[in-house]
Design a protein around this motif. Structure first.
Motif, PDB file in Angstrom:
ATOM      1  N   GLU A  80      30.350  32.877  47.403  1.00  0.00           N
ATOM      2  CA  GLU A  80      30.092  31.513  47.861  1.00  0.00           C
ATOM      3  C   GLU A  80      30.262  30.507  46.730  1.00  0.00           C
ATOM      4  OE1 GLU A  80      26.174  32.393  48.748  1.00  0.00           O
ATOM      5  OE2 GLU A  80      26.676  33.571  50.513  1.00  0.00           O
ATOM      6  N   ARG A  81      29.875  30.903  45.535  1.00  0.00           N
ATOM      7  CA  ARG A  81      29.915  29.992  44.386  1.00  0.00           C
ATOM      8  C   ARG A  81      31.262  29.970  43.681  1.00  0.00           C
ATOM      9  NH1 ARG A  81      25.153  32.854  41.672  1.00  0.00           N
ATOM     10  NH2 ARG A  81      25.736  34.367  43.209  1.00  0.00           N
ATOM     11  N   GLY A  82      32.210  30.785  44.104  1.00  0.00           N
ATOM     12  CA  GLY A  82      33.521  30.814  43.470  1.00  0.00           C
ATOM     13  C   GLY A  82      34.064  32.226  43.392  1.00  0.00           C
ATOM     14  N   VAL A  83      35.134  32.379  42.672  1.00  0.00           N
ATOM     15  CA  VAL A  83      35.795  33.671  42.538  1.00  0.00           C
ATOM     16  C   VAL A  83      35.355  34.332  41.241  1.00  0.00           C
ATOM     17  CG1 VAL A  83      38.033  34.808  42.351  1.00  0.00           C
ATOM     18  CG2 VAL A  83      37.770  32.856  43.854  1.00  0.00           C
ATOM     19  N   LEU A  84      35.038  35.614  41.327  1.00  0.00           N
ATOM     20  CA  LEU A  84      34.600  36.394  40.180  1.00  0.00           C
ATOM     21  C   LEU A  84      35.674  37.443  39.901  1.00  0.00           C
ATOM     22  CD1 LEU A  84      32.113  36.724  38.333  1.00  0.00           C
ATOM     23  CD2 LEU A  84      31.234  38.338  39.990  1.00  0.00           C
ATOM     24  N   ILE A  85      36.231  37.446  38.697  1.00  0.00           N
ATOM     25  CA  ILE A  85      37.263  38.409  38.317  1.00  0.00           C
ATOM     26  C   ILE A  85      36.700  39.280  37.202  1.00  0.00           C
ATOM     27  CG2 ILE A  85      39.617  38.726  37.469  1.00  0.00           C
ATOM     28  CD1 ILE A  85      40.176  35.872  38.531  1.00  0.00           C
ATOM     29  N   LEU A  86      36.584  40.589  37.482  1.00  0.00           N
ATOM     30  CA  LEU A  86      35.985  41.525  36.537  1.00  0.00           C
ATOM     31  C   LEU A  86      36.943  42.666  36.247  1.00  0.00           C
ATOM     32  CD1 LEU A  86      32.474  41.864  38.194  1.00  0.00           C
ATOM     33  CD2 LEU A  86      33.129  40.301  36.386  1.00  0.00           C
ATOM     34  N   LYS A  87      37.083  43.013  34.972  1.00  0.00           N
ATOM     35  CA  LYS A  87      37.865  44.179  34.573  1.00  0.00           C
ATOM     36  C   LYS A  87      36.871  45.276  34.211  1.00  0.00           C
ATOM     37  CE  LYS A  87      41.324  45.843  31.368  1.00  0.00           C
ATOM     38  NZ  LYS A  87      42.158  45.528  30.209  1.00  0.00           N
ATOM     39  N   ILE A  88      37.000  46.424  34.873  1.00  0.00           N
ATOM     40  CA  ILE A  88      36.073  47.525  34.654  1.00  0.00           C
ATOM     41  C   ILE A  88      36.374  48.183  33.313  1.00  0.00           C
ATOM     42  CG2 ILE A  88      35.278  49.753  35.515  1.00  0.00           C
ATOM     43  CD1 ILE A  88      35.956  48.785  38.321  1.00  0.00           C
ATOM     44  N   ILE A  89      35.359  48.252  32.461  1.00  0.00           N
ATOM     45  CA  ILE A  89      35.493  48.889  31.149  1.00  0.00           C
ATOM     46  C   ILE A  89      34.912  50.297  31.187  1.00  0.00           C
ATOM     47  CG2 ILE A  89      34.797  48.757  28.737  1.00  0.00           C
ATOM     48  CD1 ILE A  89      34.838  45.732  29.010  1.00  0.00           C
ATOM     49  N   ALA A  90      33.756  50.449  31.840  1.00  0.00           N
ATOM     50  CA  ALA A  90      33.096  51.749  31.935  1.00  0.00           C
ATOM     51  C   ALA A  90      32.470  51.885  33.314  1.00  0.00           C
ATOM     52  CB  ALA A  90      32.028  51.873  30.853  1.00  0.00           C
ATOM     53  N   LEU A  91      32.133  53.117  33.694  1.00  0.00           N
ATOM     54  CA  LEU A  91      31.560  53.362  35.011  1.00  0.00           C
ATOM     55  C   LEU A  91      30.040  53.304  35.022  1.00  0.00           C
ATOM     56  CD1 LEU A  91      33.894  56.171  36.334  1.00  0.00           C
ATOM     57  CD2 LEU A  91      33.998  53.727  36.762  1.00  0.00           C
ATOM     58  N   GLY A  92      29.397  53.744  33.996  1.00  0.00           N
ATOM     59  CA  GLY A  92      27.943  53.707  33.944  1.00  0.00           C
ATOM     60  C   GLY A  92      27.316  54.941  34.564  1.00  0.00           C
ATOM     61  N   LYS A  93      26.086  55.210  34.173  1.00  0.00           N
ATOM     62  CA  LYS A  93      25.375  56.379  34.678  1.00  0.00           C
ATOM     63  C   LYS A  93      24.145  55.994  35.482  1.00  0.00           C
ATOM     64  CE  LYS A  93      26.735  59.048  30.654  1.00  0.00           C
ATOM     65  NZ  LYS A  93      27.654  60.031  30.986  1.00  0.00           N
ATOM     66  N   ARG A  94      23.671  54.743  35.308  1.00  0.00           N
ATOM     67  CA  ARG A  94      22.480  54.292  36.015  1.00  0.00           C
ATOM     68  C   ARG A  94      22.495  52.778  36.101  1.00  0.00           C
ATOM     69  NH1 ARG A  94      17.699  52.902  32.624  1.00  0.00           N
ATOM     70  NH2 ARG A  94      18.533  52.382  30.585  1.00  0.00           N
ATOM     71  N   ARG A  95      21.561  52.238  36.885  1.00  0.00           N
ATOM     72  CA  ARG A  95      21.411  50.787  36.971  1.00  0.00           C
ATOM     73  C   ARG A  95      20.368  50.376  35.956  1.00  0.00           C
ATOM     74  NH1 ARG A  95      19.000  46.251  40.095  1.00  0.00           N
ATOM     75  NH2 ARG A  95      20.748  44.878  40.516  1.00  0.00           N
ATOM     76  N   GLY A  96      20.830  50.005  34.794  1.00  0.00           N
ATOM     77  CA  GLY A  96      19.932  49.666  33.705  1.00  0.00           C
ATOM     78  C   GLY A  96      19.715  48.174  33.592  1.00  0.00           C
ATOM     79  N   PRO A  97      19.194  47.734  32.458  1.00  0.00           N
ATOM     80  CA  PRO A  97      18.960  46.302  32.238  1.00  0.00           C
ATOM     81  C   PRO A  97      20.281  45.535  32.117  1.00  0.00           C
ATOM     82  CG  PRO A  97      18.458  47.551  30.258  1.00  0.00           C
ATOM     83  CD  PRO A  97      18.728  48.546  31.350  1.00  0.00           C
ATOM     84  N   TYR A  98      20.170  44.211  32.140  1.00  0.00           N
ATOM     85  CA  TYR A  98      21.354  43.351  32.109  1.00  0.00           C
ATOM     86  C   TYR A  98      22.243  43.646  30.908  1.00  0.00           C
ATOM     87  CZ  TYR A  98      24.205  39.198  31.509  1.00  0.00           C
ATOM     88  OH  TYR A  98      25.260  38.351  31.326  1.00  0.00           O
ATOM     89  N   GLU A  99      21.672  43.848  29.740  1.00  0.00           N
ATOM     90  CA  GLU A  99      22.466  44.089  28.528  1.00  0.00           C
ATOM     91  C   GLU A  99      23.331  45.344  28.686  1.00  0.00           C
ATOM     92  OE1 GLU A  99      19.086  43.613  28.358  1.00  0.00           O
ATOM     93  OE2 GLU A  99      19.230  41.496  27.806  1.00  0.00           O
ATOM     94  N   GLU A 100      22.774  46.355  29.326  1.00  0.00           N
ATOM     95  CA  GLU A 100      23.525  47.591  29.557  1.00  0.00           C
ATOM     96  C   GLU A 100      24.588  47.387  30.638  1.00  0.00           C
ATOM     97  OE1 GLU A 100      22.395  51.924  31.346  1.00  0.00           O
ATOM     98  OE2 GLU A 100      20.979  51.031  29.920  1.00  0.00           O
TER      99      GLU A 100
END
Length: 121
Positions: free
Chosen positions: A53-73
């Protein structure tokens, strides 16, 4: 990894069910291809284009991750390629005696400004 799971890990959505709804709504493209299911597999190097709704978000995936951690992770899972938001327009300047229509009664500060403006003339 499934795209809905990655969106949840990367904190793009608040819950996994919202990530599933976003993926099935057709608002996500993976490498310029529109997806229709939440089970679409993603890998590092893929580019996601998400219409929000607020616009277009373009993200390039760098890693897959193992869990839903804090924002920094979560921030380390992607690179944000989104264009910067457009600059906000400056509000029009008004004379001290002028008020915006429908703004209600003047405050004490506004009245003092108006009185000072009237006494100068």
């Amino acid at each position: 990894m499934r795209i809905d799971k990655w969106l949840w890990y990367a904190r793009v959505t608040k819950s996994r069910s919202l990530a599933q709804k976003l993926a099935t709504s057709g608002h996500i493209r993976v490498n310029k291809e529109k997806i229709a299911s939440a089970s679409k597999a993603v890998k590092p190097g893929d580019v996601l284009t998400i219409a929000r709704e607020r616009g277009v978000l373009i993200l390039k995936i760098i890693a897959l991750g193992k869990r839903r951690g804090p924002y920094e992770e979560a921030r380390k899972l992607y690179e944000d390629l989104s264009p910067p938001p457009p600059p906000k327009a400056d509000p029009p300047t008004q004379a001290p005696g002028q008020r915006e229509a429908g703004s209600g009664r003047p405050t004490k500060r506004d009245r003092r400004k108006m009185d000072a403006f009237r006494s100068e003339s």
